[in-house]
Design an enzyme around this catalytic site. Structure first.
Site, PDB file in Angstrom:
ATOM      1  N   ASP A  52       0.816  -1.210   0.000  1.00 40.10           N
ATOM      2  CA  ASP A  52       0.000   0.000   0.000  1.00 40.10           C
ATOM      3  C   ASP A  52       0.854   1.267   0.000  1.00 40.10           C
ATOM      4  OD1 ASP A  52      -2.603  -1.242   0.053  1.00 40.10           O
ATOM      5  OD2 ASP A  52      -2.174  -1.825   2.123  1.00 40.10           O
ATOM      6  N   TYR A 110       7.241 -10.090   6.569  1.00 35.77           N
ATOM      7  CA  TYR A 110       7.030  -8.661   6.777  1.00 35.77           C
ATOM      8  C   TYR A 110       7.663  -8.227   8.093  1.00 35.77           C
ATOM      9  CZ  TYR A 110       3.667  -7.981   2.970  1.00 35.77           C
ATOM     10  OH  TYR A 110       3.077  -7.874   1.734  1.00 35.77           O
TER      11      TYR A 110
END
Length: 246
Positions: A52, A110
């Site tokens: 994003d 992540y």
């Protein structure tokens, strides 16, 4: 010829990875450069997944096909000479025509970084400036409840409608940075992640660290399959796609 690239980017000035109309994105920027290298014949790239706006990557991966014959060494050099300095191609390799950067992924990792010390304006685009103390030990207890195979509907985007919300988290940990005692690093290794999933898990863990939730609440939230049960979405600036494994 099909190529696989591993690349890093600073997402601060981009509207995310995926192409969007009238927006500057990572995908569009790389595709424009690849098209130039490919004698102005359009090149489409297929990444392991999208990130994003304002999210960063240390080891994003993508594949594409080229009609111009060029060695991986020359391709890497050409791309880095043409790309802006907030995107860097770390490696280029030839792969089979059946390889797919998204569908062949085995694991993704992540990382999320939080500053619990004094506000640092130099870090504001790269580390979440939380700037308050947290109970790290309780957060370590809580993060262990994410390890395993679960329905993560409670931790995805509220309007994310899909058939399957099941994902497997293989490892999850919280550590204090050995080089900076004010930086708390959360790591998640899994088979796949839903949109906003990591940021929603982080936001919920922060509420545990604030004393607003108990560690065992994670199991209850997972079982509810309801986004409103989980915590707020953590800001994008502290999130990094660290590794993609095939």
């Amino acid at each position: 010829m099909r190529y696989l690239i591993t690349f890093s980017y600073d997402g601060s000035n981009y509207s995310g990875y995926q192409k969007q109309i009238d927006q500057v994105t990572i995908q569009d920027t790389i595709e424009q450069v690849l098209t130039k290298v490919n004698a102005n014949k359009p090149v489409l790239i297929y990444a392991s997944g999208r990130t994003d706006a304002h999210v960063h990557a240390l080891g994003q991966r993508a594949h594409f096909d080229m009609t111009v014959a060029i060695t991986p060494f020359r391709l890497k050099k050409s791309l880095n000479s043409l790309l802006p300095n907030d995107i860097y191609i770390r490696s280029v390799e030839e792969v089979s025509q059946t390889f797919h950067a998204r569908y062949d992924v085995k694991l993704k990792e992540y990382m999320y970084i939080i500053n619990i010390g004094e506000y640092n304006p130099m870090e504001r685009n790269y580390v979440y400036q939380y700037n308050k103390t947290l109970d790290i030990e309780k957060m370590k207890e809580a993060i262990s409840f994410f390890i395993g195979t679960y329905n993560f509907k409670s931790f995805t985007k509220s309007d994310d409608e899909r058939m399957d919300y099941t994902r497997k988290i293989v490892q999850a940990s919280i550590d204090v940075d050995s080089n900076n005692a004010n930086h708390v690093i959360m790591s998640f290794l899994g088979t796949g992640f839903l949109r906003y999933m990591v940021r929603n898990m982080v936001g919920t863990l922060i509420e545990v660290g604030e004393g607003k939730r108990n560690s065992s609440d994670i199991s209850v939230i997972l079982a509810s399959e309801n986004r409103t049960s989980a915590g707020k979405t953590a800001p994008p600036e502290g999130l990094y796609l660290k590794n993609v494994f095939y």
